[in-house]
Design an enzyme around this catalytic site. Structure first.
Site, short mmCIF file in Angstrom:
data_model
loop_
_atom_site.label_atom_id
_atom_site.label_comp_id
_atom_site.label_asym_id
_atom_site.label_seq_id
_atom_site.Cartn_x
_atom_site.Cartn_y
_atom_site.Cartn_z
CG ASP A 1 -2.08 0.91 1.15
OD1 ASP A 1 -2.30 1.52 0.08
OD2 ASP A 1 -2.81 1.01 2.16
CD GLU B 1 -0.66 5.57 -3.71
OE1 GLU B 1 -1.51 4.66 -3.75
OE2 GLU B 1 0.00 5.86 -2.69
CG ASP C 1 -7.84 4.28 1.13
OD1 ASP C 1 -7.71 3.04 1.11
OD2 ASP C 1 -6.97 5.06 1.52
#
Length: 1473
Positions: A348, A351, A425
């Site tokens: 996670d 990015e 999310d």
């Protein structure tokens, strides 16, 4: 011309996309804003002398006209119809992307043709590339058909703006979606086959607090019988957010925890992010620091940013050494406390995420990676490189024996080779269900096939309906995981009530039953490159109707799924693709649908996993129907094969089996892959790969389920071999069942009529002679005004009851011309209408302008004295393909097909059916025996003027649209309504039964009711709180408990001790009161209403002459005989202020309930028995369905008399019949708090409106309702003039559009307002159908969007509003200052919403009167205007010059002019102002 599908793939790894305060839009990114606004120009030309085509590449120099650097164009033709285009600057270099392609593509040779002075042609197989020299331009052709052009011309195009890096573009020439996807995946690679357990259900939240918490969750999944394969741990399991560690307090013994998980055949996944905590002594950080493996700033120092651990450094995954270092940390030795039970890793925040809003929460673009590469050039592949490292680490950890499982949030082209993804999310909001389908469908056709969404929503709290729908929808995404953020309520499935548990359990079990399907599809993806889930256009590329459908998906080729992503729906629109030859079996019913487009399919909270899942006819679906607590526990179970036979008795499918875990399937071909074919009675299994090593695998079949179509298609619907039906009448109706099964027979012949030829006549009488010795009949035919035909049939030697009080007035007859009659038939002509009566066999045909509209079939015609006084007849509508009407049923607006032995016929018998069933032909509270047949070219109908029990057998279809009508008793009196349009046929019917009078304005406001407000103080509090909380309210209602012991026209002396004071209190807030008054009268001496009726002999009687008595709310009750005019007068007189003590004008309306009539005795279907006797000796069976109509007639007259005829009465009734509209509004009865009842309310009220009963209650957002009160009031007035419904189905104004025939969750308010209900839980978008073609435009009242009338569009919704649109060219008159009641808004000015058409014109109407009295009708006191805008001029024209309008003002506060600013693109006008 061949139609091609083409995708251009840009191999670029930079750029930005988002629109949030933190995240920038294009206007805030310098290079984007500048380039976006740059005008197109022909900047480059080809230097033809530079062309080099000697190798497998074509190299060409592009020369600019502004002195900037020349460019080097490199063209390569690749295998599978792919063109690669590279452009480089001459004399400088840009970063070229690595690690994305699965391998370097193989180029193929081409033939170069440079003989033309204007262009260069490159030809290889079916591919031709044309490079034009000046201006520079590239065109790509496939099989000599042009498809794509890089040019400055205006056409369908994309303008791609890139921050940096090289231009390396692949052009994928298709020609089909399948080809295009496979071409792309051929470049970036397939996902390897996942381990089987990854396809099961995953449970996650941020965070499980301790290892004891984890144990409890796993134990409870087992205890409550929920299948589960994986439990997930978010960041809190670590020691201070240091990855590859465990919290020593809460996860002190991770190995023991994993052993506990493993003991239940489950697995663990933990999160590991790419940011590394800056902390001395933390081995991961110190090792990377020592090896110089972190991303650096432009000055050479390690970049540090804040993330979950606090100050963090970020591994430079572009560096192969960094990837190796990070991957090595996953070994069991270095990740202390990990075991093989920790079977997967969750990557996670990659990015990568940096907690700095100024940087858009990510690394700045000028950071430096391995080899001096600037971060901006590789930003978008950071997550891909992260998962590449993790994937290699897991491979190494298990020595290559297990297929790694990784889940990543950040991803790029090629991610599929390493990882699954999820949609990030999301939020517990209905719209995110639909979006999850869109996102994962998008990912699938872009090669990233292992995709899912956080079931239930990561943020916020889902209600139970949303949660259940999400579990049901999530079943059909490849990755199936529930997840929630910390701080939200725990929502593991076992924590909910048992009914919710059951729904979720069924959803998860359905997932496990289909795991063999998922596993086979993942394997086939490795061979074919096809997606796992697919948009409908993937297999049906020619069907333009499906291009924007995103709440449907195909699982593989053979399973069609439609998500329920809208709250409270009872039915949803399902699109069945493929044409009439493609059929779909519903797995939850016996229904089979042709692939002819949208069908309204009923759903409930239980059935979405069934009714909306469809297997393609001709497919074989391999399942495991014995569901256990994990996929491991099902490994040795046998399979159930669902064989869905084609019309030729054939079906085919595949199945795949291996060891579920290793790469042996890939490296050693160890698997069993089989094709299953059924042909007739033979089942054939053929191993597809003869060289596969399949000896270790068994394919056990426990059961074979064969689905066959039993009934030929009718309007897209078939019946399959299995069926179940939820409703049967309480009584056995022998008469109906006898008639239903009777074979057609030509029983009657007609004798020619006697008439004074050639003179015309107003009626024609003929004798029908029976051939079995039963009574002869007399047929009388009447021509009426408005082109209506009336048919009466009587027995020659007996009489039947003929209905009274239903028609508004006795219809006026007009003459027939009989000139066309012959010895074979009588021809009766009046205007455009011709009636042909064929003598033998007896048949009646009705033509409208030479078009055959209606046929009454003699072979289904029956008059039966042996069955009582029943009659039956068949009627067909040759121009129709769909039947409507016969209100009231809680079913689709478009009537469904019925069949003997299957679905019951539709029943009309007014009954007290509390909590009635949805999607059933069962009888309800009202009966309106009108049947409409509609087709693209014409509409016609019939009205059966008979109040006895009726049954309707329905058949829809292009060849046979007909009904078989069975009636218990009474006379045959049928009106034929020849149309020819929906407007005509409705007006013809309303001409017969009358219009609703204009209601008082306050009745159109919001009404508040419950059973029961317990006292007058309770009532005062409710009214006060509506004011305190600023909710508009016009009416408060009282149910039965306000009375003294259920004695109507009385008050409870304790709870309502001062009703006059209560009414005064209500009146001071400009509100009104409505009370309930039912038709049953309590049997109690001394109760004046009972005593007076008893004395005057006004009650319904038994067959023996005694008064009928039955139980209802008061206990033992007698029932007023409203067929008796004296009884109606007597009952009506009690509404006077004198006879209803303590009533005042504030008691402004009456609620007539329980008037079917209801009797609390199940043995007689809770109503009065058919042999009870009414006034004049009429049997109850003959007038049963008008009892409620007669009741409201009495109440209406009583209110008229009470107020001296000055005030328009307001009455609400539950039981109703044709003509009720003259006296009363209706509501849909005792419904249920279930989403389905929201949708069905539209269906029921649309039906009622088409049948003249226009005042039907539907709740809406209160303030929006009040703003539109002028619209509603004007429409009700116009109904009194033109007979049009208030709300209208789309087909009313768009009768030729076959796509709208079954749409019932949309309605038109008048002509100009289009509304689509949101009747499905949790949706973020709904399909809205915009009718009228490209010339008809619709303006959203909630945004600046405008849509062309070209069909379905997926429209975003939220809980604040439902889709509402104004028609372009209309003027909508509103009052936008909303106050606390309609009275308080009486003197407010109006706002005109002028929605200009393409010519700058618009028109509308407005109506004003005193809001209360009949002066509008008796004295023409009103103001009725037409408002026009043309250009800049607004004109107001009074429509009725003789109207007395001096007392009325029409004040305009504001004019809002909506103009369309941009021309249509793909059906959507981008904005209006």
């Amino acid at each position: 011309m061949l139609r091609l599908t083409l995708v251009v793939t840009f191999l670029l790894a930079c750029g930005h996309s988002a629109d949030h305060e933190i995240f920038k839009d294009c206007s805030r990114i310098e290079f984007c804003s500048k380039l976006r606004s740059r005008a197109p120009e022909a900047k480059y030309v080809v230097d033809s002398a530079s062309i080099d085509t000697k190798s497998s590449q074509a190299q060409i120099i592009l020369v600019p006209n502004d002195g900037s650097a020349n460019l080097n164009l490199i063209l390569t033709i690749l295998e599978e119809n792919v063109l690669r285009i590279k452009i480089k600057e001459v004399g400088s270099e840009r970063y070229e992307l690595q690690n994305v392609l699965s391998k370097e593509p193989t180029s193929i040779n081409f033939t170069a043709d440079d003989t033309n002075a204007e262009f260069l042609r490159l030809i290889s197989g079916d591919v031709e590339v044309k490079v034009k020299f000046s201006p520079f331009d590239i065109e790509c052709y496939l099989q000599a058909e042009q498809w794509y052009e890089i040019t400055n011309q205006n056409q369908s195009e994309a303008y791609v703006i890139v921050e940096s890096g090289s231009l390396d573009t692949f052009v994928l020439l298709g020609p089909k979606p399948v080809d295009t996807v496979r071409q792309y995946v051929g470049l970036t690679g397939t996902a390897h086959l996942p381990q089987l357990w990854t396809l099961g259900y995953h449970q996650c939240r941020w965070n499980y607090n301790s290892q004891e918490d984890v144990k409890d969750v796993v134990a409870n999944f087992t205890k409550y019988n929920f299948p589960l394969d994986v439990i997930w741990l978010d960041i809190e399991y670590t020691d201070g957010k240091k990855y590859f560690t465990w919290d020593p307090n809460t996860f002190s013994d991770p190995i023991e925890m994993q052993q506990n998980i493993s003991a239940t055949n489950k697995r663990l996944v933990t999160i590991i992010d790419p940011h590394i905590k800056v902390e001395e002594g933390y081995g991961v950080y110190e090792g990377a620091l020592e090896k110089n493996l972190f991303i650096r700033t432009s000055n050479g120092s390690n970049f540090q940013g804040n993330c979950w651990p606090g100050l963090s450094s970020y591994l430079d995954f572009l560096n192969p050494e960094a990837r190796s270092y990070y991957g090595s940390l996953h070994t069991y030795e270095k990740f202390s406390g990990s075991t093989p039970v920790l079977s997967g890793i969750w990557n996670d925040m990659n990015e990568p995420s940096v907690f700095d809003d100024n940087l858009e929460k990510t690394c700045p673009s000028d950071l430096v990676h391995h080899g001096g590469v600037i971060h901006r050039d590789i930003h978008n592949i950071y997550g891909l490189l992260h998962t590449m490292s993790t994937h290699q680490g897991l491979l190494d950890r298990d020595n290559g024996t297990k297929r790694p499982f990784i889940l990543t949030r950040s991803h790029f082209a090629g991610t599929q080779r390493y990882s699954a993804i999820w949609t990030g999310d999301n939020t517990a909001d209905w719209g995110y269900i639909s979006v999850s389908y869109s996102q994962c469908l998008d990912a699938n056709i872009l090669g990233i096939v292992f995709c899912g969404a956080d079931v239930g929503g990561f943020f916020n709290e889902p209600d139970t309906e949303l949660l259940q729908r999400w579990y049901q929808a999530g079943v059909w995404l490849p990755f199936y995981r529930a997840h929630a953020t910390k701080g939200t309520k725990r929502r593991e499935p076992y924590l909910f009530d048992e009914d919710v548990q059951a729904v979720i359990r069924n959803a998860i079990q359905l997932r496990y039953k289909h795991i063999p399907v998922w596993y086979t599809l993942f394997y086939e993806h490795t061979r074919t490159r096809d997606p796992i889930i697919r948009p409908l256009f993937y297999h049906y590329p020619e069907d333009v109707n499906i291009y924007k459908i995103s709440d449907h998906l195909l699982v593989g080729r053979d399973i069609l799924v439609r998500a329920v992503a809208e709250p409270g729906v009872e039915s949803v629109q399902v699109y069945f693709p493929g044409g009439s030859e493609e059929n779909w079996f519903s797995i939850g019913s016996s229904e089979v649908f042709e692939g002819n487009g949208f069908v309204d399919v009923p759903v409930d909270i239980q059935a979405v996993g069934l009714r909306l899942i469809n297997y393609m006819r001709g497919s074989i679906i391999v399942r495991k129907d014995t569901v256990r607590l994990s996929s491991d526990e099902m490994a040795d179970d046998g399979h159930t094969i669902y064989v869905n036979l084609c019309a030729d008795g054939k079906a085919t499918g595949t199945a795949y089996v291996d060891d579920n875990t290793s790469f042996d399937y890939l490296n050693n071909k160890k698997y069993y892959y089989v094709r299953i074919d059924v042909d007739g009675d033979a089942i054939i299994l053929t191993e597809i790969d003869e060289d596969a090593v399949s000896d270790d695998f068994t394919f056990v079949v426990d059961q074979i389920v064969v689905n066959r179509v039993e009934k030929s298609p009718q309007d897209g619907f078939h019946s399959a071999s299995k069926s179940s039906f939820r409703f049967r009448p309480i009584l056995t109706h022998q008469n109906r069942s006898t008639l239903r099964t009777r074979a057609p027979v030509d029983k009657y012949v007609a004798e020619p009529p006697t008439f004074d030829f050639p003179n015309a006549t107003n009626e024609v009488e003929m004798t029908l002679i029976s051939n079995d010795g039963s009574s002869n009949l007399t047929l009388t035919i009447y021509a009426l005004e408005d082109r209506t035909i009336r048919l009466k049939i009587r027995e020659v030697d007996s009489s039947r009851y003929e209905l009274q009080d239903v028609l508004d007035e006795e219809p006026v007859t007009i003459p027939f011309d009989l000139k066309g009659s012959t010895f074979t038939h009588a021809a009766l002509v009046t205007g455009d209408i011709r009636v042909y009566v064929n003598y033998t066999p007896f048949t009646i045909e009705i033509y409208n302008k030479d078009v055959l509209e209606v046929i009454l079939h003699g072979d289904r015609f029956t008059f039966e004295s042996s069955l009582g006084q029943v009659f039956a007849f068949g009627v067909s509508f040759p121009q129709a393909i769909q039947l409507y009407g016969i209100h009231e049923h809680a079913e689709s607006f478009a009537l469904d097909n019925t069949q003997a032995g299957g679905k019951d016929p539709y029943r009309l018998r007014n009954l007290d059916v509390a909590g009635y069933e949805l999607n059933s032909p069962m009888a309800l509270y009202g009966s309106v025996p009108v049947l409409y047949g509609h087709g693209p070219g014409a509409t016609a109908g019939i009205f059966i003027h008979n109040a006895a029990e009726q049954w309707y057998e329905i058949s829809n279809g292009e060849n046979t649209t007909e009904a078989y009508v069975m009636v218990e008793s009474g006379s045959f009196d049928v009106f034929v309504l020849p149309g020819p349009s929906p407007t005509d046929v409705v007006r013809q019917y309303v001409n017969l039964t009358g219009t609703a009078h204009l209601p008082q304005l306050w009745t159109l406001g919001y009404h508040q009711c419950r059973w029961n407000y317990v006292s007058q103080d309770d009532l005062k509090d409710v009214v006060a709180n509506f004011n305190n909380y600023n909710f508009p309210l016009d009416v408060i209602w009282l149910d039965i408990d306000y009375t003294d012991g259920k004695k109507y026209f009385t008050w409870d002396s304790n709870a309502f001790s001062d009703p006059e004071e209560m009414q005064q209190n209500i009146s001071t807030t400009h509100k009104r009161l409505v009370t309930i008054i039912d038709p049953h009268i309590k049997v109690e001496q001394g109760y004046n209403v009972y005593d007076g009726a008893l004395e005057k002999d006004l009650f319904v009687k038994r067959a023996d002459g005694s008064n009928f008595e039955g139980d209802c709310w008061p206990g033992l009750s007698s029932y007023m005989d409203f067929l008796n005019p004296a009884a109606r007068d007597y009952y009506g007189s009690f509404y006077s202020y004198e006879n209803f003590p303590h009533s005042t004008p504030v008691l402004a309306g009456i609620w007539n309930d329980m008037n079917e009539p209801s009797v609390f005795d199940n043995s007689i279907e809770k109503t009065i028995p058919g042999d009870a006797v009414h006034y004049g000796g009429v049997l109850h069976r003959d007038i049963h369905n008008i009892y409620g109509l007669l009741h409201t007639m009495s109440t209406h007259q009583g209110l008229i008399q009470r107020d001296g005829g000055k005030t328009r009465p307001f009455v609400l009734t539950r039981s109703h019949f044709a003509g009720t509209q003259r006296y009363s509004a209706i509501w849909t009865g005792d419904n249920t708090a279930d989403w389905g009842f929201l949708s069905i309310s539209y269906e029921e009220c649309l039906n009622a409106n088409l049948l003249g009963i226009v005042f039907c209650v539907i709740r809406s957002a209160i303030e929006l309702r009040y703003k539109h009160l002028p619209t509603w009031y004007t429409l009700f007035y116009e109904h009194t003039r033109n007979k049009d419904p208030i709300i209208r189905p789309l087909l009313y104004h768009y009768p030729a559009d076959v796509n709208v025939f079954k749409i019932s969750d949309h309605l038109l308010v008048g002509r100009d307002i289009l509304v689509r209900a949101v009747a499905e839980p949790g949706v973020q978008s709904v399909q809205v159908y915009f009718p009228g073609g490209s010339e008809e435009n619709w303006l959203s009242i909630g945004s600046s969007e405008v849509f062309e009338g070209n069909g379905f569009v997926d429209v975003p919704v939220d809980i604040q509003a439902i889709p509402v649109y104004y028609r372009r060219g209309s003027i909508i008159v509103r009052k936008d200052t909303v106050r606390l009641s309609s009275d308080e808004m009486a003197d407010d000015g109006y706002t005109l919403y002028i929605n200009l058409d393409a010519y700058g014109q618009a028109t509308g109407t407005a109506y004003v009167d005193d809001n209360t009295s009949f002066d509008y009708l008796n004295n023409k006191k009103y103001f009725y205007i037409r408002i026009d805008m043309d250009g800049d001029a607004i004109s107001v024209l009074e429509i009725d010059e003789d109207a007395v309008s001096d007392d009325f003002t029409f004040i305009i506060d504001q004019v809002v002019i909506n103009r369309v600013e941009q021309l249509p693109q793909n059906g959507k006008l981008l904005k209006f102002r």
